[in-house]
Write a protein that holds these residues in place. Structure first.
Motif: not given
Length: 205
Positions: A125-126, A129, A133, A164
């Motif tokens: 996720d980090e 971001r 995307t 995401e």
């Protein structure tokens, strides 16, 4: 000749119930001073890739990066490697939902919790971001995975969900994909894009 891989294998075997008879000797021979406890191999791929990009030889610096095979093992590894065991300094990188395991494990091992670096959801996720995307989709296309990604997007259950989150799901839908993209996404980062938990981990080593 012993290397950091041999030390890592010795520790993993020790944590699984082996004798660990050579662990302290190997640590001394290799000059190991710090163990970085990671949840799994995708985090390991990301850390190793960033080290290479920054020109750092962590093994030569006395840093053992160790994927444990799950956050619930952290207390075991921390006890073996930290002050109650062979006396290494401990650091860790984890997902936010796994932070309680790390907190308890480090506390029991008398290691400072300030050296635990926590990802907002998880490391993928980090990274998603940080890159955005659109850039991640370019990487997916370059790897020949675009059709699989588009198939996931078309599934009715995923309609309207944040892109995401779907990317995180996509990375976990095939064995080995998270590991491969752990390397690829870090490789694609600009220096200023490195997520804070990962950057802070390196700053403490």
């Amino acid at each position: 000749m012993a290397d950091m891989g041999a030390f890592r294998d010795e520790i993993i075997g020790w944590a699984a119930g082996g004798s660990g008879g050579q662990a302290r000797e190997l640590a001394e021979r290799l000059g190991v001073r710090t163990a970085v406890l990671l949840e799994g191999p995708s985090d390991f791929a990301a850390v190793e890739t960033l080290a290479a990009r920054r020109g750092r030889d962590l093994a030569a610096e006395g840093v053992c990066v160790l994927p444990m095979g799950g956050a619930m093992s952290v207390a075991r590894f921390a006890g073996l490697l930290g002050p109650p065991g062979i006396g290494l300094r401990l650091a860790g990188l984890c997902d936010v939902r796994e932070q309680p395991f790390y907190d308890r494990g480090f506390e029991r091992a008398r290691a400072p919790r300030r050296d635990i670096f926590v990802c907002a959801a998880d490391l993928e996720d980090e990274l998603i971001r940080a890159l955005g995307t659109a850039r991640v989709e370019e990487i997916v296309e370059g790897e020949g995975d675009l059709r699989a990604w588009q198939t996931l997007l078309r599934q009715p259950a995923h309609q309207g969900r944040p892109r995401e989150r779907l990317m995180r799901r996509f990375l976990g839908t095939k064995k080995g994909r998270k590991i491969r993209y752990g390397h690829l996404l870090v490789e694609a980062l600009e220096p200023e894009q490195v997520p804070a938990p990962l950057d802070d981990l390196f700053a403490c080593l």
